[in-house]
Design an enzyme around this catalytic site. Structure first.
Site, PDB file in Angstrom:
ATOM      1  N   SER A 234       0.874  -1.110   0.113  1.00 31.43           N
ATOM      2  CA  SER A 234       0.076   0.054  -0.011  1.00 31.43           C
ATOM      3  C   SER A 234       0.837   1.087  -0.018  1.00 31.43           C
ATOM      4  CB  SER A 234      -0.774   0.041   1.027  1.00 31.43           C
ATOM      5  OG  SER A 234      -0.060   0.253   2.510  1.00 31.43           O
ATOM      6  N   LYS A 235       0.287   2.455  -0.220  1.00 30.38           N
ATOM      7  CA  LYS A 235       1.180   3.616  -0.183  1.00 30.38           C
ATOM      8  C   LYS A 235       2.069   3.950   0.921  1.00 30.38           C
ATOM      9  CE  LYS A 235       0.235   6.424  -3.710  1.00 30.38           C
ATOM     10  NZ  LYS A 235       1.139   7.121  -4.374  1.00 30.38           N
ATOM     11  N   ARG A 236       1.524   3.306   2.180  1.00 24.26           N
ATOM     12  CA  ARG A 236       2.337   3.492   3.449  1.00 24.26           C
ATOM     13  C   ARG A 236       3.772   2.883   3.206  1.00 24.26           C
ATOM     14  NH1 ARG A 236       0.673   0.384   6.796  1.00 24.26           N
ATOM     15  NH2 ARG A 236      -0.764  -0.497   5.579  1.00 24.26           N
TER      16      ARG A 236
ATOM     17  N   ASP B   1       4.922   3.498  -3.417  1.00 23.77           N
ATOM     18  CA  ASP B   1       4.131   3.468  -4.195  1.00 23.77           C
ATOM     19  C   ASP B   1       3.636   2.266  -4.835  1.00 23.77           C
ATOM     20  OD1 ASP B   1       4.032   6.564  -4.140  1.00 23.77           O
ATOM     21  OD2 ASP B   1       5.725   6.646  -5.205  1.00 23.77           O
TER      22      ASP B   1
END
Ligand code: GLU
Length: 491
Positions: free
Chosen positions: A253-255, A258
């Protein structure tokens, strides 16, 4: 292998190309190239609300950027088209009619309310929520008459009793009991075909031999395999690629990095590094080689070597790898790759760069050991493009200089010493030795010399070697910056 290998990548154009999708494409492509087979591209755009032409174009662009090519597809055509599902509705409906006629599928007239009730009752009894086959027993003549009279109906697949094993090269053969599979909808009441139905029709039409796709599709495989049987076709062999996990062990995920391929392109990752890194998401050349070429992948790739366990997507390792690739480029190549980023950062126009291209190549060369991605260059060299009287000073750099009470004098004295020495051009190496000697003679400690000098010339705390900076700025800008800095500090 007797039949030629035919594999495909089948993205839905409902969003940007996910980095996991890019890996799926890559592994299919590598498998085809390894076995002298064909790699097809198919656009699964049966969701008209979410599918867009822009996403389709962007997906194709992303694959091309990576260097993945396809033998058949919506843009290049081929003998098994159309390669866009939205162009095949008549074919799908014909197959649905054929399956109804052969008894492998049936019309279902149940209303949404009835289905909801059934689910609720099953839920209350803690049973699996499946279609209760209410319409499976209707005679085909009755059903046909109701459809002809205009009654709304879906087409459902009639799951036969039994058990099936399907070949999965990654997870080992997967066995499932048919009773675990619902009588699923193949065609909705508005006539639109569903994903599982289209995929099988297409994989049959396109003579696909192997289906390698993300693990999230594992749940669909039993439905699809049963449909092959009903069509009297041999199912392809499967390989369900492991999930890509962030360093936190959760779904990417974005966390933790990307998720869209486009983001890596936009940030300036070299495409060859992206390819190499994607290879490592579930596959390895051996137990020690991280960096290898696409040709090595093709020569060695085997689907059976792909791991079953989730692949950890480590963004730090990705960036490290990008740096390794970037450093292998010639300064000329690197300058070409960095130029669009410098332009996007509004430091210069393409014409500005073209007018002093040799200089720009030198700029890039000094930063080459220090950057990992093209997108890191602009902020590191921004000072070179700023007006001499208004170099942007970082607060931290200024603070460091304030600790040296003699900074203004040092800058003025150095400027006076430097002026005749660079009048005919800058020899960075000679200057480096001579300047240190000068500081020593003056009794100025190196930090008290270098920190004001870097502030004056670059405005930042860290950066390229100062004497390389002097060479890049040139005599006029260096002298101007030293003078302006002395004034700014004194004032
Ligand atoms: N269209 C599906 C997706 O984008 C892929 C289907 C498949 O590979 O069978 O996830």
């Amino acid at each position: 292998m007797t039949t030629p290998v035919r594999v495909r990548f089948a993205p839905s154009p409902t969003g940007k190309l996910h980095i996991g999708g890019a890996r799926t494409a890559l592994f299919n492509w590598a498998y085809a190239r390894r076995h002298g087979g064909q790699f097809l591209l198919r656009i699964e755009d049966t969701d008209p609300e979410r599918s867009t032409k822009e996403f389709e174009v962007a997906i194709l662009d992303g694959l091309r950027w990576l260097g993945i090519d396809w033998d058949e597809g919506p843009d290049v055509g081929g003998p098994c088209g159309p390669y866009r599902q939205s162009e095949k509705y008549p074919q799908y409906r014909a197959v649905a009619r054929q399956l109804v006629a052969s008894g492998h599928a049936y019309y279902c007239f149940c209303s949404e309310e009835r289905l909801e009730q059934v689910r609720e009752q099953q839920g209350a009894r803690k049973e699996r929520q499946v279609y209760d086959r209410h319409c499976a027993a209707l005679s085909s003549a009755d059903a046909a008459a109701r459809v002809a009279a205009g009654e709304s109906a879906v087409v459902r697949f009639r799951v036969p009793p039994g058990e099936t094993v399907c070949v999965d090269h990654i997870r080992g053969d997967v066995r499932f009991a048919h009773e675990e599979v619902d009588d699923w909808v193949m065609v909705r009441s508005d006539g639109s075909p569903t994903y599982n139905f289209c995929v099988v029709c297409d994989d049959v039409d396109m003579r696909i031999t192997h289906v390698f796709r993300g693990e999230e599709h594992l749940v669909n495989t039993p439905k699809q395999v049963l449909l092959y049987r009903a069509l009297a076709k041999t199912p392809p062999e499967f390989g369900h690629l492991p999930l890509m996990l962030g360093t936190d062990g959760k779904k990417l995920s974005k966390r933790t990095g990307d998720t869209a391929l486009q983001d890596y392109r936009d940030n300036g990752y070299p495409p060859a590094a992206v390819l190499n890194f994607l290879c490592l998401q579930g596959w390895a050349l051996d137990d020690r080689t991280a960096i290898f070429s696409i040709d090595q992948l093709v020569a060695n790739f085997d689907i059976a070597d792909v791991q079953k366990a989730g692949a950890v997507f480590d963004i730090d390792k990705f960036k490290w790898m990008a740096g390794e690739y970037l450093r292998k480029e010639t300064p000329q190549q690197l300058a070409e790759h960095c130029a669009p980023f410098v332009v996007a950062a509004k430091l210069a126009t393409p014409a500005d760069l073209a007018a002093r291209w040799a200089w720009f190549v030198e700029v890039v060369k000094t930063e080459q050991p220090r950057i990992s991605i093209y997108g890191e260059l602009p902020s590191r060299v921004a000072y070179l493009f700023q007006p001499d009287e208004a170099v942007a000073w970082e607060a931290e750099a200024l603070e460091a200089v304030r600790k040296h009470p003699g900074a203004v004098q040092t800058l003025r004295a150095y400027r006076a010493w430097l002026e005749p020495r660079i009048a005919n051009g800058v020899d960075a190496a000679a200057l480096r030795g001579a300047a240190k000697g000068w500081a020593q003679e003056q009794g100025i400690k190196l930090p008290a010399f270098f920190q004001p000098l870097r502030l004056a010339l670059c405005g930042v705390v860290h950066g390229a070697d100062l004497f390389d900076v002097i060479a890049l700025l040139g005599p006029r800008a260096v002298l101007a910056r030293l003078e302006h800095a002395a004034q700014r500090l004194a004032g």
